[in-house]
Design a protein around this motif. Structure first.
Motif, PDB file in Angstrom:
ATOM      1  N   GLY A 115     -33.292 -35.821  47.765  1.00 52.04           N
ATOM      2  CA  GLY A 115     -34.449 -34.996  48.098  1.00 52.04           C
ATOM      3  C   GLY A 115     -35.029 -35.358  49.447  1.00 52.04           C
ATOM      4  N   ASN A 186     -27.265 -36.127  28.596  1.00 49.52           N
ATOM      5  CA  ASN A 186     -27.698 -36.239  29.989  1.00 49.52           C
ATOM      6  C   ASN A 186     -29.214 -36.355  30.089  1.00 49.52           C
ATOM      7  OD1 ASN A 186     -27.625 -33.090  29.538  1.00 49.52           O
ATOM      8  ND2 ASN A 186     -28.910 -33.404  31.335  1.00 49.52           N
ATOM      9  N   ALA A 188     -32.581 -35.185  31.490  1.00 50.54           N
ATOM     10  CA  ALA A 188     -33.000 -33.844  31.937  1.00 50.54           C
ATOM     11  C   ALA A 188     -33.799 -33.959  33.222  1.00 50.54           C
ATOM     12  CB  ALA A 188     -33.809 -33.149  30.848  1.00 50.54           C
ATOM     13  N   ASP A 189     -33.120 -34.322  34.296  1.00 52.32           N
ATOM     14  CA  ASP A 189     -33.755 -34.367  35.601  1.00 52.32           C
ATOM     15  C   ASP A 189     -32.714 -33.924  36.621  1.00 52.32           C
ATOM     16  OD1 ASP A 189     -36.007 -34.677  37.079  1.00 52.32           O
ATOM     17  OD2 ASP A 189     -35.723 -36.800  37.473  1.00 52.32           O
ATOM     18  N   ALA A 190     -33.164 -33.570  37.791  1.00 50.58           N
ATOM     19  CA  ALA A 190     -32.324 -32.881  38.766  1.00 50.58           C
ATOM     20  C   ALA A 190     -30.846 -33.310  38.770  1.00 50.58           C
ATOM     21  CB  ALA A 190     -32.931 -33.063  40.156  1.00 50.58           C
ATOM     22  N   PHE A 191     -30.572 -34.559  39.137  1.00 45.27           N
ATOM     23  CA  PHE A 191     -29.197 -34.989  39.326  1.00 45.27           C
ATOM     24  C   PHE A 191     -28.445 -35.057  37.997  1.00 45.27           C
ATOM     25  CE2 PHE A 191     -26.167 -38.486  40.715  1.00 45.27           C
ATOM     26  CZ  PHE A 191     -25.380 -37.636  41.456  1.00 45.27           C
ATOM     27  N   ILE A 193     -28.899 -33.204  35.380  1.00 47.26           N
ATOM     28  CA  ILE A 193     -28.584 -31.838  34.963  1.00 47.26           C
ATOM     29  C   ILE A 193     -27.376 -31.322  35.747  1.00 47.26           C
ATOM     30  CG2 ILE A 193     -29.419 -29.467  34.944  1.00 47.26           C
ATOM     31  CD1 ILE A 193     -32.258 -30.599  34.556  1.00 47.26           C
ATOM     32  N   GLU A 194     -27.369 -31.573  37.057  1.00 42.06           N
ATOM     33  CA  GLU A 194     -26.261 -31.097  37.889  1.00 42.06           C
ATOM     34  C   GLU A 194     -24.935 -31.717  37.448  1.00 42.06           C
ATOM     35  OE1 GLU A 194     -26.625 -31.080  42.135  1.00 42.06           O
ATOM     36  OE2 GLU A 194     -28.780 -30.710  42.069  1.00 42.06           O
ATOM     37  N   GLU A 197     -23.780 -30.365  33.965  1.00 41.32           N
ATOM     38  CA  GLU A 197     -23.315 -28.986  34.017  1.00 41.32           C
ATOM     39  C   GLU A 197     -21.897 -28.914  34.600  1.00 41.32           C
ATOM     40  OE1 GLU A 197     -25.023 -24.711  35.514  1.00 41.32           O
ATOM     41  OE2 GLU A 197     -25.258 -26.485  36.742  1.00 41.32           O
ATOM     42  N   SER A 215     -29.931 -33.544  25.634  1.00 42.78           N
ATOM     43  CA  SER A 215     -30.529 -34.079  26.852  1.00 42.78           C
ATOM     44  C   SER A 215     -31.817 -34.781  26.454  1.00 42.78           C
ATOM     45  CB  SER A 215     -30.809 -32.958  27.846  1.00 42.78           C
ATOM     46  OG  SER A 215     -31.776 -32.079  27.321  1.00 42.78           O
ATOM     47  N   PRO A 217     -35.665 -36.651  28.215  1.00 41.71           N
ATOM     48  CA  PRO A 217     -36.496 -36.731  29.422  1.00 41.71           C
ATOM     49  C   PRO A 217     -36.301 -38.059  30.157  1.00 41.71           C
ATOM     50  CG  PRO A 217     -37.830 -37.079  27.476  1.00 41.71           C
ATOM     51  CD  PRO A 217     -36.463 -36.709  26.989  1.00 41.71           C
ATOM     52  N   PRO A 218     -36.520 -38.064  31.466  1.00 45.37           N
ATOM     53  CA  PRO A 218     -36.338 -39.303  32.236  1.00 45.37           C
ATOM     54  C   PRO A 218     -37.288 -40.416  31.801  1.00 45.37           C
ATOM     55  CG  PRO A 218     -37.087 -37.508  33.668  1.00 45.37           C
ATOM     56  CD  PRO A 218     -36.883 -36.931  32.315  1.00 45.37           C
TER      57      PRO A 218
ATOM     58  N   THR B 130     -38.097 -28.110  33.810  1.00 43.68           N
ATOM     59  CA  THR B 130     -36.918 -28.941  33.588  1.00 43.68           C
ATOM     60  C   THR B 130     -36.104 -28.391  32.423  1.00 43.68           C
ATOM     61  OG1 THR B 130     -38.157 -30.832  34.372  1.00 43.68           O
ATOM     62  CG2 THR B 130     -36.158 -31.281  33.147  1.00 43.68           C
ATOM     63  N   GLN B 133     -34.218 -25.422  33.637  1.00 41.82           N
ATOM     64  CA  GLN B 133     -33.057 -25.779  34.459  1.00 41.82           C
ATOM     65  C   GLN B 133     -31.955 -26.381  33.611  1.00 41.82           C
ATOM     66  OE1 GLN B 133     -34.372 -28.231  37.825  1.00 41.82           O
ATOM     67  NE2 GLN B 133     -33.926 -26.426  39.049  1.00 41.82           N
ATOM     68  N   ASN B 134     -32.355 -27.194  32.644  1.00 44.65           N
ATOM     69  CA  ASN B 134     -31.385 -27.898  31.819  1.00 44.65           C
ATOM     70  C   ASN B 134     -30.611 -26.925  30.939  1.00 44.65           C
ATOM     71  OD1 ASN B 134     -30.131 -30.235  30.950  1.00 44.65           O
ATOM     72  ND2 ASN B 134     -31.571 -30.543  29.285  1.00 44.65           N
ATOM     73  N   THR B 139     -28.438 -25.557  38.589  1.00 44.03           N
ATOM     74  CA  THR B 139     -29.052 -26.022  39.826  1.00 44.03           C
ATOM     75  C   THR B 139     -29.799 -24.900  40.529  1.00 44.03           C
ATOM     76  OG1 THR B 139     -27.050 -25.517  41.019  1.00 44.03           O
ATOM     77  CG2 THR B 139     -27.271 -27.746  40.191  1.00 44.03           C
ATOM     78  N   TYR B 225     -34.836 -29.227  49.514  1.00 35.63           N
ATOM     79  CA  TYR B 225     -34.355 -29.522  48.168  1.00 35.63           C
ATOM     80  C   TYR B 225     -35.570 -29.779  47.283  1.00 35.63           C
ATOM     81  CZ  TYR B 225     -31.777 -32.012  44.467  1.00 35.63           C
ATOM     82  OH  TYR B 225     -31.238 -32.429  43.275  1.00 35.63           O
ATOM     83  N   GLU B 227     -37.200 -30.855  43.696  1.00 28.40           N
ATOM     84  CA  GLU B 227     -37.017 -31.514  42.411  1.00 28.40           C
ATOM     85  C   GLU B 227     -38.318 -31.390  41.635  1.00 28.40           C
ATOM     86  OE1 GLU B 227     -34.700 -35.484  42.867  1.00 28.40           O
ATOM     87  OE2 GLU B 227     -35.990 -35.264  44.587  1.00 28.40           O
ATOM     88  N   PRO B 228     -38.241 -31.323  40.297  1.00 27.79           N
ATOM     89  CA  PRO B 228     -39.482 -31.239  39.510  1.00 27.79           C
ATOM     90  C   PRO B 228     -40.415 -32.415  39.796  1.00 27.79           C
ATOM     91  CG  PRO B 228     -37.592 -30.794  38.119  1.00 27.79           C
ATOM     92  CD  PRO B 228     -37.053 -31.237  39.453  1.00 27.79           C
TER      93      PRO B 228
END
Lengths: 399, 316
Positions: A115, A186, A188-191, A193-194, A197, A215, A217-218, B130, B133-134, B139, B225, B227-228
């Motif tokens: 980010g 996984n 459930a946060d940006a990276f 999730i990517e 997927e 999933s 939460p972080p 989140t 997105q999940n 993405t 970019y 992010e949440p």
């Protein structure tokens, strides 16, 4: 009293304004290198392992050699100017801007974390600084390099990284070494999730039966329910696209519950390749897979690791550390290759030459390094790269 | 509602000031300036719109980050399919709707419950995004590729600031503004005078939420970019409250007096003591709280009155 306070404040602001906006005097013989990355905030822990020690090590080694050799025939030592961005992109933008305009540094080491690196890419581009990213992982590298002329990527793209474990598992399944039943979780946060997927597609394509998928939460505190549910599904593989706190928690709970012994493949993601992971679990993680990798037997890496420990007192990690150091070697070689501090010329040099690094020979293709480790395994206390994208030398066999 | 001549002059002076400020990105060395001026303008807009609601009502809202994040994601998710200006309007509407819902549910509660709820709101919205997105988005909505530079973002924020000042001024002069001052003074009295207390508070909260959402949308291209954790950063809510209180919430221009010195002090600390920012900032706050509890605008107003009164006569 209040009057006094205010006048003091106004005075301080005026003074500081003057200090901030007058360019600081530059010593002529040193090469000034800026660095902005977290020393506080959520990513400070990761930066303290991967980013700052390598900056320190590289500067130390360059200066021990006398500096970077330029066309005037003299070696110029490097001076590092550091800022803490507090893991906040607004601060990162300001810090990079400050480095370029107020501090007038010659080059800037890109920030830590996807980010924050991407938030500053437009600034590097506009001010004409080459940007050799390491810890910026995205699938959008092609769009970014097309947009920004001097922006480079070295650690890989999201999809190949996530697919590393999936491809490896598919090969093992084809050889009859591993079963069909997959438990996949996984963060459930940006990276996270990517990664999840991207991996899910390959796993399904290769005919894996996803018997458990969830999933979390972080901020998760207790991973027991996840490990228990996964265990109830009786999987052959357990794959977790996890972050540092939960990478540790999942591993620990899987050891306690016995899940780790029941599955043929146990995988966690970010921070798996940190020495702290091995220090915490010792022999217990022999055979555990994780994202990234190195060739720990490569003499170049061994030499790098020893120097890292001697200078910084800490061990490098087994994934991004060596790449981070390589990116600095590349910068040094490009400056020496050009022989001046002309940033545009350095960018061009980066695009058109090969570089000798601790990760082997690097040639940028479309401003990207397209061979990198994707999956590794802990074997007798070292983390071996067992799968790569492109062609990496010294791939180990999974044990 | 007639315009006084002094108001007219004031309005012209403000317009002139904005006109001058709009030329800033063309000044030499503007790149360096802008990276500090953009956050100042952003915080000024956020803190001013925050104070429009929280100043008179004394309801401390920590929901700024929630609105900001909704705005950022509105832009990121819609950028491929809708034109940019439309997205800003959608962000404003979404922010207002969200504020209306939250206000409807919580503004009947007393202050403390409201604070806690708004703090939770940013985390709640972040979890919803989140989850989206999940489970569906992947993405999508993570990348914002535009050609907007800091200068464009600055101009948009400047225009928004002008709008916020205008709206704030209009509210102050309106029946609503009068009603809200009575509510701030004593809610029971307001009720007994026949003022629709809940409705008045909700309308002001909607103004505040809608502005924060638009700011989020305007700022999104700056980060490329999204992010949440960044879009819904609770720190933003606290910074806005701190700046508004530092500047003082009694006047429309109060938060401006907070955002500017705050940003400069921060800059001094960050460039001279990069490793001790958090510590020094904490000390700075303690000093502010102890020595200028009414905010900088409060101090300035007192000076003004002092200067106008005869020497030797104190108002304290």
């Amino acid at each position: 009293m209040k009057l006094k306070t205010l006048s003091t404040l106004v005075g301080a602001v005026t003074l500081a304004g003057a200090a901030v906006f007058s360019a600081s005097a530059m010593a002529e013989d040193t090469i000034r290198i800026g660095a902005a990355a977290p020393k506080t905030g959520p990513l400070a822990g990761g930066a303290a392992v991967t980013y700052w020690p390598n900056v320190e090590l590289w500067a130390h080694q360059v200066n021990e050699r006398g500096g970077i050799l330029l066309n005037d025939g003299e070696r110029h030592p490097v001076e590092i100017i550091e800022y803490d961005d507090r893991t906040n992109p607004t601060e990162t933008i300001r810090a990079v801007q400050r480095l370029a305009t107020s501090d007038g540094v010659d080059f800037i080491i890109p920030p830590y974390g996807t980010g924050m690196a991407l938030a500053t890419a437009p600034i590097f581009d506009r001010l004409g600084y080459p940007m050799i990213n390491v810890t910026a992982i995205t699938d959008q590298t092609d769009a970014l390099t097309a947009r920004y002329d001097g922006v480079f990527f070295t650690l890989g793209k999201t999809t190949p990284l996530a697919q590393g474990i999936a491809r490896l598992a598919a090969d093992m399944k084809a050889n009859g070494e591993v079963g069909n039943r997959l438990a996949m979780v996984n963060v459930a946060d940006a990276f996270g999730i990517e990664l999840a997927e991207a991996a899910r597609g390959i796993f399904e394509e290769e005919g894996f039966d996803i018997v458990y998928s969830t999933s979390y939460p972080p901020t998760i505190q207790d991973v027991t329910p996840i490990i228990n549910s996964a265990q109830d599904a009786d999987p052959d593989l357990f794959v977790a696209f996890s972050y540092p706190p939960d990478t540790f928690a999942l591993t620990e709970q899987a050891q306690v519950s016995g899940l780790m012994d029941e599955v043929d493949v146990f995988y966690t993601a970010v921070a798996n390749a940190f020495p702290a992971y091995r220090n915490r679990f010792g022999d217990g993680i022999d055979g555990v897979y994780g994202v990234g990798g190195v060739n720990p037997e490569d003499p170049a890496f061994v030499e790098y690791k020893e120097a890292h420990m001697a200078v910084t007192g800490a061990e490098p990690d087994y994934w991004a550390s060596a790449v981070m150091y390589s990116s600095l070697q590349v910068l040094e070689q490009a400056i020496e290759g050009v022989g001046t501090l002309d940033r545009q010329a350095v960018t061009e040099y980066l695009k058109n030459n090969s570089f000798d690094t601790v990760m082997g020979e690097w040639t940028f293709n479309n401003q990207q390094i397209s061979n990198y480790w994707t999956v590794g395994q802990w074997q007798n206390g070292d983390f071996y790269g067992v799968g790569s994208f492109g062609d990496m030398e010294g791939t180990a066999d999974p044990m | 509602m007639k315009l006084k001549q002094s108001d007219l002059w004031m309005g012209l002076a403000i317009l002139a000031a904005f006109f001058v400020l709009a030329w800033l990105p063309l000044a030499p060395g503007a790149d360096g300036w802008l990276s500090i001026v953009v956050p100042i303008t952003m915080y000024t807009v956020l803190a001013t719109s925050w104070a429009i609601f929280s100043g008179p009502t004394h309801y401390v809202s920590l929901a700024t980050a929630a609105f900001f994040g909704v705005g950022s994601y509105t832009l990121a998710l819609g950028l491929e399919s809708l034109p940019y200006p439309v997205l800003l309007i959608i962000a404003a509407i979404l922010g207002a709707i969200m504020a209306a819902l939250v206000g409807w549910a919580t503004l009947r509660l007393s202050g403390v419950y409201f604070v806690i709820f708004t703090l939770g709101l940013a985390e709640l919205t972040r979890q919803v995004f989140t989850w989206y997105q999940n489970n569906m988005g992947g993405t999508r909505g993570s990348y914002v590729f535009t050609d907007l530079t800091d200068a464009h973002i600055y101009w948009q924020l400047l225009a928004l600031a002008l709008l916020v000042y205008l709206v704030g001024w209009l509210i102050n002069r309106s029946r609503l503004g009068f009603a809200i001052r009575i509510i701030g003074g004593d809610e029971s009295v307001a009720k007994h005078s026949g003022i629709n207390v809940a409705w008045s508070k909700i309308v002001l909260f909607m103004v505040s939420g809608s502005v924060a959402a638009v700011v989020g949308a305007i700022l999104a291209p700056r980060f490329v970019y999204i992010e949440p954790s960044m879009a819904f950063n609770p720190q933003l809510s606290f910074m806005v409250v701190i700046m508004a209180l530092l500047g003082g919430t009694q006047r429309l221009w109060g938060p401006l007096m907070g955002a500017i010195p705050f940003a400069f002090v921060w800059e001094i600390i960050a460039s001279n003591f990069p490793a001790q920012t958090t510590l020094l900032m904490g000390v700075a706050f303690l000093l502010v709280v102890f020595y200028i509890p009414n905010g900088i605008s409060g101090v300035l107003i007192r000076w003004y009155h002092k200067a106008r009164s005869k020497p030797g006569v104190s108002h304290e």
